[in-house]
Design a protein around this motif. Sequence first.
Motif, PDB file in Angstrom:
ATOM      1  N   UNK A 188       0.830  -1.206   0.000  1.00 13.96           N
ATOM      2  CA  UNK A 188       0.000   0.000   0.000  1.00 13.96           C
ATOM      3  C   UNK A 188       0.866   1.259   0.000  1.00 13.96           C
ATOM      4  N   UNK A 189       1.873   1.305   0.862  1.00 13.39           N
ATOM      5  CA  UNK A 189       2.727   2.495   0.942  1.00 13.39           C
ATOM      6  C   UNK A 189       3.559   2.678  -0.318  1.00 13.39           C
ATOM      7  N   UNK A 190       4.031   1.558  -0.906  1.00 13.22           N
ATOM      8  CA  UNK A 190       4.824   1.668  -2.132  1.00 13.22           C
ATOM      9  C   UNK A 190       3.974   2.193  -3.287  1.00 13.22           C
ATOM     10  N   UNK A 191       2.766   1.641  -3.431  1.00 11.76           N
ATOM     11  CA  UNK A 191       1.880   2.088  -4.506  1.00 11.76           C
ATOM     12  C   UNK A 191       1.475   3.547  -4.314  1.00 11.76           C
ATOM     13  N   UNK A 192       1.182   3.917  -3.082  1.00 16.02           N
ATOM     14  CA  UNK A 192       0.804   5.294  -2.801  1.00 16.02           C
ATOM     15  C   UNK A 192       1.959   6.249  -3.080  1.00 16.02           C
ATOM     16  N   UNK A 193       3.167   5.801  -2.823  1.00 18.30           N
ATOM     17  CA  UNK A 193       4.340   6.619  -3.097  1.00 18.30           C
ATOM     18  C   UNK A 193       4.511   6.850  -4.596  1.00 18.30           C
ATOM     19  N   UNK A 194       4.301   5.809  -5.389  1.00 16.66           N
ATOM     20  CA  UNK A 194       4.408   5.946  -6.849  1.00 16.66           C
ATOM     21  C   UNK A 194       3.331   6.876  -7.396  1.00 16.66           C
ATOM     22  N   UNK A 195       2.106   6.747  -6.885  1.00 12.37           N
ATOM     23  CA  UNK A 195       1.040   7.653  -7.318  1.00 12.37           C
ATOM     24  C   UNK A 195       1.384   9.095  -6.969  1.00 12.37           C
ATOM     25  N   UNK A 196       1.928   9.266  -5.775  1.00 10.60           N
ATOM     26  CA  UNK A 196       2.313  10.606  -5.326  1.00 10.60           C
ATOM     27  C   UNK A 196       3.381  11.213  -6.249  1.00 10.60           C
ATOM     28  N   UNK A 197       4.420  10.446  -6.550  1.00 15.48           N
ATOM     29  CA  UNK A 197       5.525  10.966  -7.364  1.00 15.48           C
ATOM     30  C   UNK A 197       5.102  11.223  -8.806  1.00 15.48           C
ATOM     31  N   UNK A 198       4.491  10.220  -9.433  1.00 20.21           N
ATOM     32  CA  UNK A 198       4.115  10.378 -10.837  1.00 20.21           C
ATOM     33  C   UNK A 198       2.987  11.386 -11.011  1.00 20.21           C
ATOM     34  N   UNK A 199       2.058  11.397 -10.057  1.00 17.60           N
ATOM     35  CA  UNK A 199       0.964  12.362 -10.134  1.00 17.60           C
ATOM     36  C   UNK A 199       1.459  13.795  -9.996  1.00 17.60           C
ATOM     37  N   UNK A 200       2.425  14.004  -9.101  1.00 17.26           N
ATOM     38  CA  UNK A 200       2.995  15.337  -8.934  1.00 17.26           C
ATOM     39  C   UNK A 200       3.714  15.792 -10.198  1.00 17.26           C
ATOM     40  N   UNK A 201       4.450  14.877 -10.832  1.00 16.78           N
ATOM     41  CA  UNK A 201       5.138  15.235 -12.068  1.00 16.78           C
ATOM     42  C   UNK A 201       4.136  15.524 -13.186  1.00 16.78           C
ATOM     43  N   UNK A 202       3.035  14.798 -13.229  1.00 15.10           N
ATOM     44  CA  UNK A 202       1.999  15.069 -14.220  1.00 15.10           C
ATOM     45  C   UNK A 202       1.425  16.471 -14.018  1.00 15.10           C
ATOM     46  N   UNK A 203       1.197  16.845 -12.765  1.00 13.81           N
ATOM     47  CA  UNK A 203       0.697  18.196 -12.473  1.00 13.81           C
ATOM     48  C   UNK A 203       1.737  19.241 -12.881  1.00 13.81           C
ATOM     49  N   UNK A 204       3.014  18.960 -12.631  1.00 13.66           N
ATOM     50  CA  UNK A 204       4.076  19.903 -13.007  1.00 13.66           C
ATOM     51  C   UNK A 204       4.125  20.099 -14.521  1.00 13.66           C
ATOM     52  N   UNK A 217      11.502   5.808   3.492  1.00 12.35           N
ATOM     53  CA  UNK A 217      12.185   5.414   4.731  1.00 12.35           C
ATOM     54  C   UNK A 217      11.585   4.119   5.263  1.00 12.35           C
ATOM     55  N   UNK A 218      10.278   4.014   5.177  1.00  7.74           N
ATOM     56  CA  UNK A 218       9.609   2.783   5.615  1.00  7.74           C
ATOM     57  C   UNK A 218      10.006   1.607   4.741  1.00  7.74           C
ATOM     58  N   UNK A 219      10.071   1.815   3.418  1.00  7.29           N
ATOM     59  CA  UNK A 219      10.448   0.727   2.521  1.00  7.29           C
ATOM     60  C   UNK A 219      11.893   0.288   2.753  1.00  7.29           C
ATOM     61  N   UNK A 220      12.799   1.237   2.984  1.00  6.40           N
ATOM     62  CA  UNK A 220      14.197   0.899   3.240  1.00  6.40           C
ATOM     63  C   UNK A 220      14.321   0.105   4.527  1.00  6.40           C
ATOM     64  N   UNK A 221      13.598   0.546   5.571  1.00  6.89           N
ATOM     65  CA  UNK A 221      13.648  -0.174   6.845  1.00  6.89           C
ATOM     66  C   UNK A 221      13.050  -1.567   6.713  1.00  6.89           C
ATOM     67  N   UNK A 222      11.994  -1.710   5.924  1.00  5.91           N
ATOM     68  CA  UNK A 222      11.336  -3.010   5.759  1.00  5.91           C
ATOM     69  C   UNK A 222      12.203  -3.981   4.968  1.00  5.91           C
ATOM     70  N   UNK A 232       6.740  11.126  10.845  1.00  6.52           N
ATOM     71  CA  UNK A 232       5.641  10.310  10.333  1.00  6.52           C
ATOM     72  C   UNK A 232       6.102   8.885  10.030  1.00  6.52           C
ATOM     73  N   UNK A 233       7.359   8.740   9.576  1.00  2.32           N
ATOM     74  CA  UNK A 233       7.900   7.398   9.358  1.00  2.32           C
ATOM     75  C   UNK A 233       7.946   6.610  10.664  1.00  2.32           C
ATOM     76  N   UNK A 234       8.360   7.258  11.755  1.00  6.44           N
ATOM     77  CA  UNK A 234       8.411   6.572  13.042  1.00  6.44           C
ATOM     78  C   UNK A 234       7.025   6.122  13.488  1.00  6.44           C
ATOM     79  N   UNK A 235       6.015   6.981  13.239  1.00  7.40           N
ATOM     80  CA  UNK A 235       4.629   6.606  13.580  1.00  7.40           C
ATOM     81  C   UNK A 235       4.187   5.424  12.732  1.00  7.40           C
ATOM     82  N   UNK A 236       4.507   5.468  11.432  1.00  5.87           N
ATOM     83  CA  UNK A 236       4.115   4.385  10.527  1.00  5.87           C
ATOM     84  C   UNK A 236       4.781   3.073  10.906  1.00  5.87           C
ATOM     85  N   UNK A 237       6.048   3.116  11.273  1.00  4.48           N
ATOM     86  CA  UNK A 237       6.770   1.897  11.673  1.00  4.48           C
ATOM     87  C   UNK A 237       6.193   1.329  12.967  1.00  4.48           C
TER      88      UNK A 237
END
Length: 421
Positions: free
Chosen positions: A87-103, A309-314, A411-416
């Motif tokens: 879920x976090x990985x997919x949401x991260x990709x949507x966030x990055x690609x969506x932001x670039x699309x807006x740019x 950060x969460x993905x690297x720790x995982x 927020x990463x610490x809360x998520x972990x």
Amino acid sequence: MQSAPVEQPAAAAAAAAAAAAAQEACDLDYLLTFLHWTGTMRHPRAGPLASRAYQAANAAVTLAFVYFVCSQAVILFRGGTSDLDSFTLTLSLIDTQGTWLVRIRHIAALQPQFHRLAYQVGRDFGQFASAEDVAFLQAGSRRMRILMLLYLAFGLAECCVWLTAPASETGLPFVLALPYDVTRSVAYVATAVYCCFITLHTIMANFAADAFNASLIVQLRMQLTLLSRNIINCNNVTEKPYSLLDKAESLDAVRPCHPFSTTDVYYRLQKNILHHQAIIRNVELLQRCLGSILLGQSLSIGISVCFQLYQVAKNAESLQDAGKYSSYLFTMFAELFVYCWFADDLISESENVAQAAYDAVPSLLECPTSIKRSLLILMHRAQRPLSLTAAGLFPLSRESFVSIVNVSYSFFAILRNFKED
């Protein structure tokens, strides 16, 4: 009596030559050409055929990213929050690609303003340039170009890392929701090319747009540096100034410049004030172009840093996955840092203008009150530092970079902790 009309065209030609030399010293054509052929921003000097090619590339890029974001949204909808890692990985990709699309759409909407800023040195500051200033601009622009090329090379290295680490069972760098069987050879090759295009365009075109914006900031900072130097030396005549007013030109034509000539000092101070006003206008224009998108980028990068950060720790036990997500993390850091670093320099250099005006006071003590008053007005305005802000909420600076990283880590610490519970 006939010398003034002859001097005026000569001075105008000299001013035009100085403007052209200043613009050439700060040429951004290497970035504008790259942005044009990646469908990100049309080159200001593109002909009809090249403009149509840009429009086709821009439409194709937009459709490609819309499809990618929709594909990730489908995966997010199907998987839900049951698997927090996916879920976090997919949401991260949507966030990055969506932001670039807006740019991409944001840059397309504000192309005339960006085109004006691309030639700001010659158009808005060329009339204030001297031969010594052009040499300074050439040296500064050369250093900036080397730095930006290294920045783009870093982005290319990040692309290689991401593309060589598969994320799906089929060996593709992304998990995609596709309407066809990707295991077929032709479909697999087409999908792999599509994934490579998405990765390269997201990072390289994004970095090129960042490099273009950072170069504009550096150009403004160099103009502030020149302004500070000229304010301090406004009572020291080293060369005949370029024309600002017909009256000033006629005075320069009929009498030699003297270090303690009140008229010379007055027009040099007037030139500095006009230079400062031109810098302020261009900073405000750049703020209007970047303010809202800088806020969006800051929020987007903060979210991506938290998730990566969460993905690297995982994936700490898997060297390949940890390297892949670490490269993603470093990309986000670099994209935010390049704005905060150069915007902080802009703030510092604008504060130096007020100090330069203060340092010029001793050399102007014997000047008339009108000159002292003009210097005081310049000093008062310079005490409000120029800055780029995220939609007016906070200025981009090195302190804000640290603050965004700290918030992301919190927020990463809360998520972990939520995952462990």
